[in-house]
Every structure is written in structure tokens, then in C-alpha cells.
Design an enzyme around this catalytic site. Sequence first.
Site, PDB file in Angstrom:
ATOM      1  NE  ARG A   1     -63.353 -64.890 102.673  1.00  0.00           N
ATOM      2  CZ  ARG A   1     -63.311 -65.147 101.358  1.00  0.00           C
ATOM      3  NH1 ARG A   1     -64.409 -65.150 100.653  1.00  0.00           N
ATOM      4  NH2 ARG A   1     -62.170 -65.372 100.760  1.00  0.00           N
TER       5      ARG A   1
ATOM      6  CG  ASN B   1     -68.636 -72.530 101.097  1.00  0.00           C
ATOM      7  OD1 ASN B   1     -68.798 -71.607 100.310  1.00  0.00           O
ATOM      8  ND2 ASN B   1     -67.476 -72.872 101.622  1.00  0.00           N
TER       9      ASN B   1
ATOM     10  CB  ALA C   1     -69.031 -68.006  84.140  1.00  0.00           C
TER      11      ALA C   1
ATOM     12  CG  LEU D   1     -73.308 -74.882  80.702  1.00  0.00           C
ATOM     13  CD1 LEU D   1     -73.216 -73.797  81.766  1.00  0.00           C
ATOM     14  CD2 LEU D   1     -73.075 -74.277  79.315  1.00  0.00           C
TER      15      LEU D   1
ATOM     16  CB  CYS E   1     -70.280 -74.764  89.636  1.00  0.00           C
ATOM     17  SG  CYS E   1     -70.451 -73.278  90.591  1.00  0.00           S
ATOM     18  CG  PHE E   2     -68.975 -77.355  85.374  1.00  0.00           C
ATOM     19  CD1 PHE E   2     -70.105 -76.568  85.552  1.00  0.00           C
ATOM     20  CD2 PHE E   2     -68.195 -77.134  84.250  1.00  0.00           C
ATOM     21  CE1 PHE E   2     -70.452 -75.579  84.639  1.00  0.00           C
ATOM     22  CE2 PHE E   2     -68.527 -76.160  83.327  1.00  0.00           C
ATOM     23  CZ  PHE E   2     -69.657 -75.381  83.523  1.00  0.00           C
TER      24      PHE E   2
ATOM     25  CE  LYS F   1     -70.827 -76.687  94.642  1.00  0.00           C
ATOM     26  NZ  LYS F   1     -72.111 -76.109  94.983  1.00  0.00           N
TER      27      LYS F   1
ATOM     28  CG  PHE G   1     -61.568 -72.909  87.625  1.00  0.00           C
ATOM     29  CD1 PHE G   1     -61.638 -71.873  88.541  1.00  0.00           C
ATOM     30  CD2 PHE G   1     -62.631 -73.091  86.747  1.00  0.00           C
ATOM     31  CE1 PHE G   1     -62.739 -71.031  88.586  1.00  0.00           C
ATOM     32  CE2 PHE G   1     -63.743 -72.247  86.786  1.00  0.00           C
ATOM     33  CZ  PHE G   1     -63.789 -71.215  87.710  1.00  0.00           C
TER      34      PHE G   1
ATOM     35  NE  ARG H   1     -57.103 -74.539  80.422  1.00  0.00           N
ATOM     36  CZ  ARG H   1     -58.257 -74.575  81.069  1.00  0.00           C
ATOM     37  NH1 ARG H   1     -59.390 -74.473  80.421  1.00  0.00           N
ATOM     38  NH2 ARG H   1     -58.270 -74.753  82.368  1.00  0.00           N
TER      39      ARG H   1
HETATM   40  C1  UDX Z   1     -69.918 -72.317  85.714  1.00  0.00           C
HETATM   41  C2  UDX Z   1     -71.126 -71.966  84.837  1.00  0.00           C
HETATM   42  O1  UDX Z   1     -70.668 -71.539  83.542  1.00  0.00           O
HETATM   43  C3  UDX Z   1     -71.952 -70.885  85.491  1.00  0.00           C
HETATM   44  O2  UDX Z   1     -73.131 -70.630  84.720  1.00  0.00           O
HETATM   45  C4  UDX Z   1     -72.342 -71.331  86.883  1.00  0.00           C
HETATM   46  O3  UDX Z   1     -73.067 -70.301  87.532  1.00  0.00           O
HETATM   47  C5  UDX Z   1     -71.115 -71.687  87.690  1.00  0.00           C
HETATM   48  O4  UDX Z   1     -70.355 -72.680  87.006  1.00  0.00           O
HETATM   49  P1  UDX Z   1     -67.528 -71.228  86.180  1.00  0.00           P
HETATM   50  O5  UDX Z   1     -67.241 -72.485  86.917  1.00  0.00           O
HETATM   51  O6  UDX Z   1     -67.186 -69.940  86.803  1.00  0.00           O
HETATM   52  O7  UDX Z   1     -69.075 -71.161  85.788  1.00  0.00           O
HETATM   53  O8  UDX Z   1     -66.703 -71.271  84.807  1.00  0.00           O
HETATM   54  P2  UDX Z   1     -66.946 -71.784  83.321  1.00  0.00           P
HETATM   55  O9  UDX Z   1     -66.634 -70.674  82.398  1.00  0.00           O
HETATM   56  O10 UDX Z   1     -68.256 -72.433  83.138  1.00  0.00           O
HETATM   57  O11 UDX Z   1     -65.782 -72.861  83.147  1.00  0.00           O
HETATM   58  C6  UDX Z   1     -65.757 -74.064  83.893  1.00  0.00           C
HETATM   59  C7  UDX Z   1     -64.589 -74.906  83.465  1.00  0.00           C
HETATM   60  O12 UDX Z   1     -64.787 -75.419  82.159  1.00  0.00           O
HETATM   61  C8  UDX Z   1     -63.253 -74.169  83.407  1.00  0.00           C
HETATM   62  O13 UDX Z   1     -62.242 -74.991  83.916  1.00  0.00           O
HETATM   63  C9  UDX Z   1     -63.048 -73.917  81.943  1.00  0.00           C
HETATM   64  O14 UDX Z   1     -61.700 -73.784  81.593  1.00  0.00           O
HETATM   65  C10 UDX Z   1     -63.669 -75.162  81.341  1.00  0.00           C
HETATM   66  N1  UDX Z   1     -64.132 -74.981  79.951  1.00  0.00           N
HETATM   67  C11 UDX Z   1     -65.119 -74.099  79.661  1.00  0.00           C
HETATM   68  C12 UDX Z   1     -63.577 -75.761  78.941  1.00  0.00           C
HETATM   69  O15 UDX Z   1     -62.692 -76.579  79.189  1.00  0.00           O
HETATM   70  N2  UDX Z   1     -64.046 -75.611  77.670  1.00  0.00           N
HETATM   71  C13 UDX Z   1     -65.042 -74.740  77.343  1.00  0.00           C
HETATM   72  O16 UDX Z   1     -65.425 -74.675  76.156  1.00  0.00           O
HETATM   73  C14 UDX Z   1     -65.596 -73.950  78.379  1.00  0.00           C
END
Ligand code: UDX
Length: 437
Positions: free
Chosen positions: A22, A71, A144, A207, A256-257, A259, A318, A416
Amino acid sequence: MAMIAHKCADHTVTVVDINQARIDAWNSAELPIYEPELDEVVKAARGKNLFFSTDVDTSIREAEIVFISVNTPTKTYGVGAGRAADLRFIEKCARKIAEVSDGDKIVVEKSTLPVRTAESIKRILEANSKGRDFQILSNPEFLAEGTAIADLQNPDRVLIGGDQTPAGLAAIKKLVDVYAAWVPSDKILTTNVWSSELSKLTANAFLAQRISSINAISALCEATGANVDEVANAIGTDSRIGPKFLKSSVGFGGSCFQKDILNLVYLCDHFGLPDVANYWHGVIAMNDYQKHRFARRVVSTLFNTVSDKKIAVLGFAFKKDTNDTRESAAIYICQDLIDEQANIAIYDPKVTAQQIRQDLKVDEQNPHVTICEDAYEATKDAHAVLILTEWDEFKALDYKRIYDQMQLPAFLFDGRNLLDLEQLNQIGFEASGIGRG
Ligand code: UDX
């Protein structure tokens, strides 16, 4: 760390990992992750004040501030399996810092952690302090993927939590000064450690909750003839609700979400708050429902069977602009379709074939999964096309050409709401989106 190096020429940043491959990749022309504009930022600072190394001990010894960015996956074993965060890597870092430090250190939690983890790190460090002072700060990351560089360059806020003691406040000030090189001071928030830790989990939970809320409404839209994008637009103009994160989809993914919500749920249970735990668990349950609902709709529309039918899957990451597939809705949807004996042909502009096979737990010989070089190869002779990631390039495809090489009726499921369904239907597709009755 690359952004800190880029913005603070007078600081030296060394990123260390025990994984030689890495680190080699970070030192090479091809960085190990794809993120727009990251190449430029890394390459501008690398070798000047940004270094990548496996010499963990020396780097810790020489540093004034140590960021822990390892991690924290969901635990897969023992107490809290499936919900709690696995903190063994964090603990190893804390013990390593205690072992090799020969002076005072500020230790910053950058990984997302359950509330009160800083206390565990502190106890490990203090028990081994031998007269050295360790200050623990929480500095969660809100970037993000896909927009990481822009988010870092111009963050909504930087959050720094620390002990409210003179030494703690001095440590906070030191880290504030690092960010102040480019972040306006009114955007640098300081709190106590626990508020900072909890804010990160709460931000992600809120979120994700918005996405699950709009996805719940999408099911109702399909049943009633409403259009979820119109509903999202109508409610998003209310300044109290706001327009962002209201895009209905096949379900949220990412590292993230899920977890972080599981972690929040575990914490609530741990602190004797089962009703609060259940409330947040609903966000994940709705997300699971949305993923499986999409797969079920594909099967039922294709005359209740996809057995031996070719299904083209466009997009596996994703979200767009990343090659990350962790918790991607595409994994679950493909698995459901493979269970129904479909033959799926997958194309993603950035995700490697190896990654896709690993996620789907199939080898190259598996007859049900083919990885394609482009969207036209994937859709040739297909019965249906599924859009699972909102890559810009999918908007620019020649859908007439795709239609002409598909089996009829040619179904298209836009997971989407990326494409113009009317145009597709004019070409001849039987096209449907999410939340459009
Ligand atoms: C997220 C948080 O946004 C960020 O602040 C945190 O630090 C890490 O987790 P990330 O996982 O990189 O970031 O992506 P994000 O843009 O939040 O999207 C997460 C998921 O939600 C994706 O699969 C995306 O496609 C989905 N999403 C997002 C939707 O389905 N609809 C939306 O309106 C926004």
C-alpha cells in the site's frame, strides 16, 4: 493528510502503514485509490513535505501530532457482532504510540469511533505514559468520496474535540492552527471530546435518514402515481428541509452510513435506550427494503423469472466518481438476481473485475457473472438494463444502439433516476425509474 501537506508547507506530514504494498502504491505513479484531483494534490506535495513510509516507529517518535486513521469496521465476532465497531486496530495504534514515543504527543482520532473511545485510548496511553503527556483529540472527517478534495478544501466545518483542561485546550489550539492555514476560523468548531465523537455518528445518521425517508416515499409514489423527484423538489424548497440528500435511489451504500448507524444503535442499547436504538435501526431496515424491492421489481416485471436471462448492470460503485464498492447497493441487487439464476453482465467505469468478483463471491468460471469492458458489451442480447450507479457517462450512451441489440421487450430500470424515461420509451424501451408511478 495530503491536503494538510498541500496547505501547510511548513509542516511535514508522514503517512505510515505496516502494509508495504500500500505504501509502495502511494509512492508510485498510480495511487491506490481513485478520487478526482487527488493525484494532483498528492504529487504536488510528495517528496517535499508529504511522505509515505512503513517506518512506523520513527515517524511516531518524530511527530508532534499523530493522527489515528485506521479501519473501524463493524465487529464480526463476539459481543456486539454485527453492530459494534471493531476497535482492535485503534487499540494497537494506541499501544504502539505508547511504546515508541519518547516525548509528549497529541493523538488525534481521525477514524470514526464510538462515543467514549478517546477515553480508552487515553487510559492505554496514560497507563504507559512514564511521565510523558498524551492529549487525545477527536477530529472526525466529514468528506464524502468522489468530492473529497473539494470537501477538504472548502469544508462546511472542521470539528475538534478535546479535554476542557488547560493542556487539552492547548492541544486543541495546536490542531486549530493547522486547519486555520486554509479554513476560516468561524468554520472550526471546538467541543469536548464526546460531543465531537457523537456529532460524527449523528451527522451520518441524519444524512442516511434523509435518504431512507425519501426512499420510503418512493415506494408510496410508485403505488399512487406520484413522482418522487417532484415530491423531493417540492419539499426541498422548504428552507427548513433543504434540497440536498433527497435523491431517491436503489439505497445508500458506502463505508460509513450503515456502519455508523449500527454503531449508534449498539451504543443506544448499551446505554439502556432500546427505543432510541430501534428508531435509528429503522433507517437501515428501510435501506435494505429498498435494495431488495428493486431486485424484486426487476424479477416481477420480467414475467416473474430471470432464470437464464441476461441482465446488464451498469454501475457497481456505491456512487459515481469512486471505485469504492463497500456496501454498494449493486452487490445486494446482483446477489438477489444471481439467486434467481440470472446471468448478469456488469460494467463499471472504475471498479475492477477482481473487486466485483470478490464482492459477489464468485470466481472467473462462474457462469452467472460476466464483467464487461463497456456498456455496449454488457447490454448486447440483454433482456434488461439496470442503472445502479449514477456515472455521468451513462447519460451520454447511445441508447438507440443499446436498444437495437437487446432482446424484446427491452426493459430498462433506472435505479438512480438518471435518464429521461420519456426519451427511452420513445426509442422503444419499457423504461422505469425509482418512485415514479
Ligand atoms: C458519507 C458522508 O456524506 C460524509 O460526510 C462522511 O464523512 C462519510 O460518509 P460517502 O459515503 O462518501 O460520505 O458518500 P455520500 O455522498 O454521503 O453517499 C452515500 C450513499 O448515499 C451513496 O450510495 C449515495 O449514492 C447515496 N445517496 C446520497 C442517495 O441515495 N441519495 C442522496 O440524495 C445522496
